[in-house]
Design an enzyme around this catalytic site. Structure first.
Site, PDB file in Angstrom:
ATOM      1  CG  HIS A 161      -0.155   0.212   2.491  1.00  0.00           C
ATOM      2  ND1 HIS A 161       0.592  -0.794   3.065  1.00  0.00           N
ATOM      3  CD2 HIS A 161       0.017   1.307   3.266  1.00  0.00           C
ATOM      4  CE1 HIS A 161       1.189  -0.328   4.144  1.00  0.00           C
ATOM      5  NE2 HIS A 161       0.848   0.942   4.297  1.00  0.00           N
ATOM      6  CG  HIS A 212      -0.012   5.899   2.443  1.00  0.00           C
ATOM      7  ND1 HIS A 212      -1.327   5.487   2.486  1.00  0.00           N
ATOM      8  CD2 HIS A 212       0.609   5.319   3.493  1.00  0.00           C
ATOM      9  CE1 HIS A 212      -1.490   4.697   3.537  1.00  0.00           C
ATOM     10  NE2 HIS A 212      -0.323   4.572   4.160  1.00  0.00           N
TER      11      HIS A 212
END
Length: 153
Positions: A60, A75
């Site tokens: 992620h 992110h």
């Protein structure tokens, strides 16, 4: 000399203050911008915003140390760490050298949405002071690998 930070995905530019996470919204990790990815069929590929070395990689999120020495965090989504990699495909390894725009992670927007998470993509200059990257003054959509901002701004 300013360093160009590219957009990792195609999307609409969003100020960090508008993201649904107080740590990012308050720029505690660093200044930057966010992108609301365009809805695309299939997987979305997130590319490197700068040329450099992958110093951290998770499904992620990833950090690149640019050739100029800037640490840049990408992110992918809010709370997507809770997916434990589901819906993500990592395309590089820690220590890899990448060029700006190179594919780093693929993700499935449908998987993220099905779990109730935001797929907003954050691009943060690590350890930079709050407000160091000016918030956008208008709503604009940019393509992947298009200049998102320059650092220092």
């Amino acid at each position: 000399m300013p360093e160009n930070i590219l957009s990792p995905v195609r999307g609409t530019v969003v100020p960090l203050g508008d993201v649904p996470d107080p740590v990012f919204a308050q720029e505690i990790v660093g200044g930057g911008l966010a992108l609301q990815p365009s809805r695309l069929a299939g997987l979305v590929t997130a590319g490197a915003p700068v040329s450099g070395t992958i110093v951290q990689i998770q499904p992620h999120a990833f950090v690149i140390q640019s050739t100029e020495g800037t640490g840049v965090l990408v992110h992918l989504g809010i709370d997507t760490v809770r997916l434990n990699g589901e819906g993500f495909e990592v395309l590089v390894t820690k220590g890899s050298t990448v060029q700006a725009g190179d594919p780093v992670v693929r993700f499935d927007q449908e998987v993220i949405a099905a779990h109730g998470y935001s797929d907003v993509c954050l691009v943060i200059v690590l350890q930079s002071p709050p407000g160091s990257v000016p918030a956008p003054t208008d709503t604009r959509t940019i393509d992947a690998a298009e200049m998102l901002f320059s650092w220092p701004s």
